[in-house]
Design an enzyme around this catalytic site. Sequence first.
Site, short mmCIF file in Angstrom:
data_model
loop_
_atom_site.label_atom_id
_atom_site.label_comp_id
_atom_site.label_asym_id
_atom_site.label_seq_id
_atom_site.Cartn_x
_atom_site.Cartn_y
_atom_site.Cartn_z
N HIS A 77 -1.14 -9.99 -2.87
CA HIS A 77 -1.58 -8.77 -3.58
C HIS A 77 -0.51 -7.70 -3.51
O HIS A 77 0.25 -7.64 -2.54
CB HIS A 77 -2.93 -8.26 -3.06
N ASP A 79 -1.11 -4.31 -3.97
CA ASP A 79 -1.52 -2.98 -3.48
C ASP A 79 -1.51 -2.94 -1.95
O ASP A 79 -1.56 -3.98 -1.28
CB ASP A 79 -2.91 -2.60 -4.02
N ASP A 110 1.05 -6.57 5.38
CA ASP A 110 -0.11 -6.81 4.50
C ASP A 110 0.18 -6.26 3.12
O ASP A 110 -0.16 -5.13 2.82
CB ASP A 110 -1.34 -6.13 5.13
N GLU A 144 -6.62 -5.88 -4.27
CA GLU A 144 -7.25 -6.66 -3.19
C GLU A 144 -7.83 -5.74 -2.14
O GLU A 144 -8.89 -6.00 -1.57
CB GLU A 144 -6.22 -7.61 -2.55
N GLU A 145 -7.12 -4.63 -1.89
CA GLU A 145 -7.54 -3.74 -0.80
C GLU A 145 -8.82 -2.97 -1.12
O GLU A 145 -9.38 -2.31 -0.25
CB GLU A 145 -6.40 -2.77 -0.43
N GLU A 172 -3.15 -14.87 1.99
CA GLU A 172 -2.69 -14.17 3.19
C GLU A 172 -3.41 -14.58 4.47
O GLU A 172 -4.58 -14.92 4.48
CB GLU A 172 -2.82 -12.66 3.01
N HIS A 370 -3.14 -2.17 8.04
CA HIS A 370 -3.94 -0.96 7.82
C HIS A 370 -3.71 0.11 8.90
O HIS A 370 -4.37 1.14 8.89
CB HIS A 370 -5.45 -1.27 7.72
#
Length: 398
Positions: A77, A79, A110, A144-145, A172, A370
């Site tokens: 992803h 984003d 990530d 995705e996030e 992932e 994150h």
Amino acid sequence: MTEKPEDPSVSLFREYIKVESVQPNPDYDGCVRFLSAQAEIMDLPYQVVECVAGKPIFVMTWVGTEPDLPSVLLNSHTDVVPVFPEHWTHPPFSAFKDKQGNIYGRGTQDMKCVGIQHMEAIRRLKNAGKRLKRTIHLSYVPDEEIGGHDGMQKFVHTQDFKKLNIGFGLDEGIAVPGDTIPVFYGERNVFWIRIMCPGSPGHGSRFLENNAAIKAQYMINKLLEYRAKEKARLESDPNLTLGDVTTVNLNIMSGGVQTNVVPDKFELTFDIRITPTTNIAEFEKMIRDWMAEAGEGLELTFIQKFVDQTLTPTNPDDPWFSALSAGINKHNLKTKNEIFPAGTDSRYLREVGIPAIGFSPMPNTPTLLHDHDEFLNENIFLKGIDVFTDIIQNLGNV
Ligand code: ZN
């Protein structure tokens, strides 16, 4: 003393980190510009699909020698999650590299690392004059996030996706401080539920029957008792991981108007992640039974409900999994098959019947997805390209 020049793959990775594709307003145009420039350099055909305007899905393709065979999808992803810059040692989109080779930036773990590793592995195979039997598609998907609803979730149901004829997908995983890399073959089922507990309003000085708070109390007790049981189960068995148990968290409580008024309702919002070996229908019935026991008129709303429980085969005689394992084993990496504790886009692939594995080769790395000061060491990043090169070569020749 002259410093060793930076590996071009690392420079490319750092360039990608600098594209501020951060929620809630990701620079997706910047991603498409970056990715299409690479596709052109690598002389690979590419397409941009938008299931929702402004949310591009970028797919580049390396055609195999037997293009009618089901293909391999390498998904990442584009984003990244928001940042609190004041908590970062280095600006989160600067891709600053320190003396130890640690590259700081949102998305370093990530999962822009994996997006570049996929690309660099293909570049390496291609430059070495290799051809694989199967076509390889590299997809770079948005959102995705925030659940992937306008990205992979819709994409898997389009003709554009079906035309890719995917037989197996990689997506992932997660960085781990130890040397055992998790290989994710399934995910927990997300239930985001809101329970409305109604009652008869009245004066705050009385013992009113049909009381909203009493019903809310009953539901909180039942669900948090379930939480405690699952927590104890996880803690009592060292072989279990978070993905093997069900978590329950009460995250929003709302209701009430003023101190001396018994309210007409309370609302409780729970984030529940159900381990996929649970019978989902029975789980839902259990909650509904508790609601009936709590009293009159409780209502259940699903904010999110994901019920598919497909697990990707991990047995040694599965051709895809054995090809993947052989690639990993060539590098003497330790792995453990696990259920992913949260959600990724892999679930949408599995939902349409495509076996998918979550794998991000980042051992000996603090888990900082994150978090502030997310970083990845350049040597771990480069080693990951070596690993993916072998994995992809094996998968492409299954
Ligand atoms: Zn991710």
